[in-house]
Write a protein that holds these residues in place. Structure first.
Motif, short mmCIF file in Angstrom:
data_model
loop_
_atom_site.label_atom_id
_atom_site.label_comp_id
_atom_site.label_asym_id
_atom_site.label_seq_id
_atom_site.Cartn_x
_atom_site.Cartn_y
_atom_site.Cartn_z
N GLY A 27 19.03 14.79 3.09
CA GLY A 27 18.90 14.89 1.31
C GLY A 27 19.27 13.51 0.89
O GLY A 27 19.27 13.56 -0.40
N LEU A 28 18.74 12.47 1.55
CA LEU A 28 18.51 11.22 0.92
C LEU A 28 17.29 11.03 0.47
O LEU A 28 16.15 11.24 1.23
CB LEU A 28 19.18 10.02 1.78
N ASP A 29 17.09 10.45 -0.65
CA ASP A 29 15.60 10.14 -1.26
C ASP A 29 15.17 8.80 -1.27
O ASP A 29 16.27 7.69 -1.32
CB ASP A 29 15.81 10.55 -3.09
N GLY A 30 14.09 8.30 -1.23
CA GLY A 30 13.27 7.16 -1.61
C GLY A 30 12.27 7.20 -2.11
O GLY A 30 11.51 8.17 -2.41
N THR A 31 11.69 6.05 -2.64
CA THR A 31 10.16 6.17 -3.39
C THR A 31 9.34 5.07 -2.90
O THR A 31 9.83 3.96 -2.08
CB THR A 31 10.62 6.12 -4.70
N GLY A 32 8.00 5.24 -3.14
CA GLY A 32 7.13 3.85 -2.99
C GLY A 32 5.90 4.14 -3.94
O GLY A 32 5.59 5.14 -4.47
N SER A 33 5.59 2.89 -4.54
CA SER A 33 4.50 2.77 -5.35
C SER A 33 3.30 2.57 -4.57
O SER A 33 2.99 2.43 -3.49
CB SER A 33 4.78 1.88 -6.20
N TYR A 34 2.07 2.97 -5.38
CA TYR A 34 0.61 2.70 -4.58
C TYR A 34 -0.31 2.46 -5.67
O TYR A 34 -0.10 2.55 -6.84
CB TYR A 34 0.49 4.05 -3.89
N THR A 35 -1.43 1.74 -5.16
CA THR A 35 -2.60 1.46 -5.86
C THR A 35 -3.76 2.38 -5.38
O THR A 35 -3.75 2.81 -4.35
CB THR A 35 -2.87 -0.05 -5.69
N ILE A 36 -4.56 2.52 -6.51
CA ILE A 36 -5.68 3.48 -6.31
C ILE A 36 -7.02 2.39 -6.48
O ILE A 36 -7.03 1.85 -7.23
CB ILE A 36 -5.91 4.64 -6.91
N SER A 37 -8.17 2.67 -5.53
CA SER A 37 -9.31 1.96 -5.57
C SER A 37 -10.46 3.04 -5.36
O SER A 37 -10.46 3.65 -4.22
CB SER A 37 -9.51 0.83 -4.71
N SER A 56 -14.64 9.34 -4.92
CA SER A 56 -13.82 9.18 -3.91
C SER A 56 -13.05 8.01 -4.12
O SER A 56 -13.48 6.88 -4.76
CB SER A 56 -14.52 9.01 -2.66
N PHE A 57 -11.74 7.83 -3.58
CA PHE A 57 -10.86 7.00 -3.85
C PHE A 57 -10.09 6.82 -2.75
O PHE A 57 -9.69 7.65 -1.83
CB PHE A 57 -9.72 7.36 -4.81
N ASN A 58 -9.42 5.29 -2.42
CA ASN A 58 -8.60 5.03 -1.31
C ASN A 58 -7.37 4.68 -2.09
O ASN A 58 -7.21 4.36 -3.09
CB ASN A 58 -8.99 3.92 -0.49
N PHE A 59 -6.07 4.75 -1.40
CA PHE A 59 -5.02 4.61 -2.02
C PHE A 59 -3.96 3.82 -0.93
O PHE A 59 -4.37 3.96 0.19
CB PHE A 59 -4.09 5.59 -2.72
#
Length: 169
Positions: A128-138, A24-27
């Motif tokens: 139709g506009l895009d965006g992004t985001g980064s994430y970490t996993i624990s 199991s993981f959280n992000f």
């Protein structure tokens, strides 16, 4: 010297500790500032059966649990374009792959061949506009892992005590 009974007990403990099934993981992550939507956080949880991993080459495991909280929505298995899955290479987690093309905004989480540090969330607005985001996993420790570790420590303590008492006689 260790006797056969002690060695068998230690081997059984070692094998039992490897029998854990669900990983199991959280992000946690945030939408980057360059997209059309304001910077905001997203988070979630996922699980998979780690006993299905061969730890060799590229692998994908279907998730047994999945949840994403983003853009004021709670995304789960309902509404996905395909079954959410975790991506691996040689047993190393590369990220999560899941998409919701019918949601507003449309959302997808993409793994990276370079590792979790490069995995990301992407969204597309109705315009139709895009965006992004980064994430970490624990990783989330499983209760059975804690219980097995405690049992192993107690067993080793009992063996050490028994040995110490035997040497005093």
């Amino acid at each position: 010297m260790f006797n056969l009974k002690t060695l068998a007990f230690a081997a059984a403990l070692a094998l039992a500790s490897q029998a854990s099934m669900a990983a199991s993981f959280n992000f946690n992550g945030s939408i980057d500032a360059g997209g059309p939507l304001p910077v905001q956080a997203f988070s979630g949880q996922f699980s998979f059966d780690e006993t299905l991993l061969s730890n060799s080459g590229e692998e994908f495991l279907n998730l047994s649990a999945w949840n994403l909280l983003a853009f004021g929505n709670n995304y789960s298995f309902d509404g996905t374009d395909a079954t959410p899955r975790a991506a691996f290479f040689d047993g190393t987690l590369l990220g999560v792959e899941v998409s919701y093309s019918a949601s507003t905004p449309a959302v997808a989480m993409i793994s990276s061949p370079f590792g979790v540090a490069d995995a990301y969330l992407v969204y597309r607005t109705a315009a139709g506009l895009d965006g992004t985001g980064s994430y970490t996993i624990s990783a989330v420790p499983e209760p059975s892992s804690w219980a097995m570790s405690l049992a192993g420590i107690l067993a080793l303590g009992a063996l050490a005590r028994r040995r110490a008492i035997g040497q005093q006689r």
